[in-house]
Write a protein that holds these residues in place. Structure first.
Motif, mmCIF file in Angstrom:
data_model
loop_
_atom_site.group_PDB
_atom_site.id
_atom_site.type_symbol
_atom_site.label_atom_id
_atom_site.label_comp_id
_atom_site.label_asym_id
_atom_site.label_seq_id
_atom_site.Cartn_x
_atom_site.Cartn_y
_atom_site.Cartn_z
ATOM 1 N N ILE A 128 0.860 -1.185 0.000
ATOM 2 C CA ILE A 128 0.000 0.000 0.000
ATOM 3 C C ILE A 128 0.895 1.233 0.000
ATOM 4 O O ILE A 128 1.826 1.331 0.809
ATOM 5 C CB ILE A 128 -0.916 0.045 1.238
ATOM 6 N N VAL A 129 0.632 2.156 -0.910
ATOM 7 C CA VAL A 129 1.384 3.412 -0.956
ATOM 8 C C VAL A 129 0.423 4.565 -0.702
ATOM 9 O O VAL A 129 -0.568 4.730 -1.426
ATOM 10 C CB VAL A 129 2.080 3.611 -2.322
ATOM 11 N N HIS A 130 0.700 5.338 0.343
ATOM 12 C CA HIS A 130 -0.083 6.549 0.626
ATOM 13 C C HIS A 130 0.623 7.714 -0.047
ATOM 14 O O HIS A 130 1.783 8.020 0.241
ATOM 15 C CB HIS A 130 -0.182 6.796 2.132
ATOM 16 N N VAL A 131 -0.072 8.358 -0.973
ATOM 17 C CA VAL A 131 0.492 9.444 -1.770
ATOM 18 C C VAL A 131 -0.031 10.783 -1.250
ATOM 19 O O VAL A 131 -1.242 10.998 -1.203
ATOM 20 C CB VAL A 131 0.119 9.278 -3.257
ATOM 21 N N ASP A 132 0.882 11.648 -0.854
ATOM 22 C CA ASP A 132 0.523 13.007 -0.441
ATOM 23 C C ASP A 132 1.216 13.964 -1.400
ATOM 24 O O ASP A 132 2.389 14.296 -1.231
ATOM 25 C CB ASP A 132 0.970 13.282 0.998
#
Length: 325
Positions: free
Chosen positions: A88-92
């Motif tokens: 899972i990659v959380h992109v901000d």
């Protein structure tokens, strides 16, 4: 009369050029991340057997969303495969921060209608019994249910896709954190070769071999997750190298041929490429590993006892709250 016709033709061509330029400018503006990612899909998997994953558009704040990267062991010509890696990659995009969390393939999860099994088996059994997309849907739902993280985009590749992607960026410099002996290589000529610790320049074939290995590693699956993380950083560094930036749109447009499944459009990929082109993966990509306890437990799908990893839920919830919401 002839001159008049030429004049009209000239004005017509000028109008076409102006309209085309305006359309390109508009498209480029719309592709800017702050415009493109104002709304993102939310993947919702239905529990009904015959339905596929549905998506609802959701407004987001500060251009943040979650991507699920799925690495399948599906081979060429096959329509089913195990989920060999799940990240899972959380992109901000506002802060230009990216947090990645690996979900071990042996994680114990619940699959509706079957019971408890390993995460790696969810996609395989659903694809074998219901269809290719249903397997992807089930894997996404299993990860989201386990972690509590809503998934906006998903991207699935296999080892052949990873090999092609690595070669498309001209090979990568990969930080290999420890010696890797290839005991279960995909290619017979690489059997028992050792990739030594340190920064190594690897082509697509060797990257595929390295991230596939886990049996010879001291930390097993957790060691392989480290290798996968370093491969992702290497690919990102190569794609974002100043010498390759001019080729980024072309590279993004060819990505679909490396994919097994995705809900990202070419426009999504181009916009994300624009967003990350000035990023430094070594400092802006933070990687997290889940911990848990390995146990021999009953598998309701395989109908036997096997090794499964029970994730530390308190630690996972804390990690999710800090970096993935």
């Amino acid at each position: 009369m002839k001159r008049g016709k030429l004049k009209i033709l000239g004005y017509s061509l000028l109008a076409v050029v102006i309209i085309a330029a305006g359309a390109i400018a508009y498209a480029y503006k719309q592709l800017q991340p702050q415009n493109h990612f104002k709304t993102v899909p939310v993947v919702n998997s239905s529990n009904t057997k015959d339905s596929q994953t549905s998506e609802q558009q959701s407004k987001v704040q500060n251009s943040t969303f979650n991507m699920l990267l799925i690495g399948s062991d599906q081979r060429k010509g096959q329509k089913i495969g195990h989920s060999d890696s799940m990240i899972i990659v959380h992109v901000d995009l506002n802060k230009k921060e990216y947090h990645a969390m690996s979900i071990p393939r042996d994680t114990r999860v619940h699959l509706d209608g079957y019971g408890y099994t390993k995460l790696t088996s969810v996609q395989y059994i659903k694809q074998a019994t219901e269809g290719t997309q249903q397997g992807v849907d089930a894997a996404i739902k299993a990860v989201s249910d386990l972690t509590g993280v809503p998934i906006n985009y998903y991207v699935e590749t296999n080892y052949e896709g990873l090999q092609a992607l690595t070669d498309a960026v001209g090979g990568i410099h990969m930080n290999v954190p420890f010696d890797v002996k290839l005991t279960h290589s995909w290619y017979p000529e690489n059997r028992n070769k050792v990739v030594q610790k340190g920064t190594q320049f690897l082509d697509g074939k060797m990257v595929t071999e390295v991230v596939h290995e886990r049996y010879s590693l001291q930390n097993g699956e957790f060691g392989r997750q480290q290798l996968q993380k370093e491969a992702l950083v290497g690919i990102a560094n190569a794609a974002l190298d100043p010498a390759n930036i001019k080729n980024l749109p072309k590279l993004v447009k060819t990505i679909p041929q490396f994919l097994v499944a995705s809900n990202m459009t070419t426009a999504d990929m181009l916009s994300l490429g624009l967003a990350v082109k000035d990023s430094d993966p070594a400092t802006q990509l933070q990687y997290h590993q889940l911990s848990g306890e390995g146990k021999t437990m009953y598998d309701d799908i395989l109908k036997n006892n096997n090794y499964q990893l029970v994730i530390n839920e308190d630690e996972m919830k804390k990690l999710v709250a800090e970096h993935f919401q």
